[in-house]
Design a protein around this motif. Structure first.
Motif, mmCIF file in Angstrom:
data_model
loop_
_atom_site.group_PDB
_atom_site.id
_atom_site.type_symbol
_atom_site.label_atom_id
_atom_site.label_comp_id
_atom_site.label_asym_id
_atom_site.label_seq_id
_atom_site.Cartn_x
_atom_site.Cartn_y
_atom_site.Cartn_z
ATOM 1 N N LEU A 179 78.548 38.003 -97.230
ATOM 2 C CA LEU A 179 79.000 39.842 -97.818
ATOM 3 C C LEU A 179 80.033 39.716 -97.725
ATOM 4 O O LEU A 179 80.799 39.935 -98.917
ATOM 5 N N LYS A 180 80.831 39.612 -96.446
ATOM 6 C CA LYS A 180 82.325 40.118 -96.570
ATOM 7 C C LYS A 180 83.361 39.488 -97.116
ATOM 8 O O LYS A 180 84.182 39.526 -97.484
ATOM 9 N N GLU A 181 82.789 37.672 -96.690
ATOM 10 C CA GLU A 181 83.822 36.875 -97.177
ATOM 11 C C GLU A 181 83.917 36.928 -98.617
ATOM 12 O O GLU A 181 85.029 36.474 -98.969
ATOM 13 N N ARG A 182 82.632 37.031 -99.222
ATOM 14 C CA ARG A 182 82.532 37.378 -100.988
ATOM 15 C C ARG A 182 82.885 37.959 -101.726
ATOM 16 O O ARG A 182 83.069 38.798 -103.166
ATOM 17 N N LYS A 183 83.016 39.149 -100.571
ATOM 18 C CA LYS A 183 83.190 40.883 -100.936
ATOM 19 C C LYS A 183 82.051 41.776 -101.972
ATOM 20 O O LYS A 183 82.233 41.938 -103.251
ATOM 21 N N ILE A 184 80.654 40.923 -101.223
ATOM 22 C CA ILE A 184 79.591 41.864 -102.171
ATOM 23 C C ILE A 184 79.081 42.438 -101.595
ATOM 24 O O ILE A 184 79.010 42.716 -100.227
ATOM 25 N N SER A 185 78.813 43.393 -102.707
ATOM 26 C CA SER A 185 77.788 44.714 -101.733
ATOM 27 C C SER A 185 76.801 44.158 -101.475
ATOM 28 O O SER A 185 76.017 43.529 -101.848
ATOM 29 N N ALA A 186 76.074 45.448 -100.989
ATOM 30 C CA ALA A 186 74.196 44.950 -99.834
ATOM 31 C C ALA A 186 73.541 46.281 -99.790
ATOM 32 O O ALA A 186 74.128 47.684 -99.416
#
Length: 348
Positions: A179-186
């Motif tokens: 998530l952090k590497e691909r800048k995905i919110s969750a």
């Protein structure tokens, strides 16, 4: 940081008493932010994320992405993983992962699926079927299936509920890294407080269909909004007493244990009020020269530490934390000191 999701005045009511209602709920989720939603069972956590995911309709309020995009026009930009496993037992793992992947170029499609197989350690499982996998492997497939489309928002409802602690921590770490590497919110619904505090940027505490607190993860624990949040988020001693003289961000308070000068972040508290002094067990340091003393009534072993329940005069259950090197024995006395900097006053 830019706002990705904006929820305004959301309301949902049901005829069924078993389903929690949502009342006038508002919050914002930032880009590349991980938010865990916690709260008692039946308080509206799943109802909230189902509305955001478009699974059920809200009675009132708005859900906007990038400030002005409706949920219907944002569907290709998020993935929703419900509580129940959604794998198709008639398809292979490779086929399951690619279920929602819209990619006309077959080579790119194959590469995207293989990438997820590598990321989640599913090598040599791609031609197997869900029935041939362990629970942990199925959870990895669910995550791979949700992330293969490279969504901007991932919504997870109890993703680790059926996993043992070791496996849960392993998959959770893998997921957060991606998530952090691909800048995905969750947005992650969980009943597990350890999960929430360990992997979240912020935590939303729900109760009775409303937000009790929405703050950075550490702040929810160290500066709970009220006594209810303090109790829900971990073991705590709440010592009631009268608030005395005020200093800058501090008040004197006298309770059954002593008179203390205590940090106060609750703006509703004034001199002369009756208030709680919040003391977490870890703020109490067992020491042979400790100022306070109590008789050990119960010991709860928690691995590297123990939660020790003491009887101190008229206080029947005062909780302190002991390390493996501390000698604590049932019905024997133990001394301890209190780190006042880790305490605070809360309104009653």
């Amino acid at each position: 940081m830019k706002t990705l999701l904006e929820v305004k005045n959301l309301r949902k009511s049901f005829d069924h008493k078993s389903i929690a209602a949502i009342e006038n709920l508002s919050f914002e989720l930032l880009q590349n932010e991980i938010v865990s939603i916690i709260g008692p069972s039946g308080t509206g956590k799943s109802t909230l994320v189902k509305m955001i995911a478009g699974e059920i309709a809200a009675d009132e309020g708005s859900i906007l992405f990038d400030k002005n995009i409706s949920i219907d026009n944002f569907k290709n930009n998020f993935s929703y993983v419900p509580q129940e496993l959604s794998l198709d037992n008639s398809k292979t793992i490779f086929e399951n992962i690619g279920t929602h992947l819209i990619e006309e170029n077959e080579e790119k499609r194959h590469h995207a699926i293989r990438d997820m197989i590598e990321v989640f350690g599913l090598q040599y499982k791609d031609h197997k079927y869900p029935s041939e996998l362990s629970t942990g492997q199925k959870s990895r497939v669910e995550m791979a299936k949700a992330l293969v489309t490279n969504p901007r928002l991932l919504i997870l409802d109890e993703p680790f509920a059926n996993l043992d602690r070791s496996l849960r921590n392993e998959i959770k770490s893998e997921l957060v890294e991606i998530l952090k590497e691909r800048k995905i919110s969750a947005l992650i619904v969980t009943h597990n407080l350890e999960d929430a505090f360990s992997h979240s940027d912020k935590i939303m505490v729900l109760n009775d269909g409303g937000i009790k607190q929405f703050s950075p993860a550490r702040e929810v624990y160290t500066r709970p909004a009220d006594a209810w949040v303090a109790h829900f988020t971990g073991p705590v001693n709440l010592m009631a007493g009268t608030v005395g003289e005020a200093k800058t961000d501090e008040f004197q308070q006298t309770n059954k244990l002593d008179t203390f000068t205590v940090p106060c972040y609750d703006k509703k508290i004034n001199s002369g009020d009756f208030a709680y002094m919040l003391i977490r067990p870890e703020a109490c340091v067992v020491s042979k020269e400790g100022k306070y003393k109590g008789k050990v009534k119960k010991i709860i072993h928690l691995g590297p530490t123990s939660e020790v329940w003491l009887q101190i005069g008229g206080i029947e259950r005062f909780k302190v934390s002991a390390s493996l090197s501390d000698t604590v024995v049932i019905n024997r006395s133990v001394k301890f000191d209190i780190n006042i900097d880790q305490c605070q006053l809360l309104s009653i």
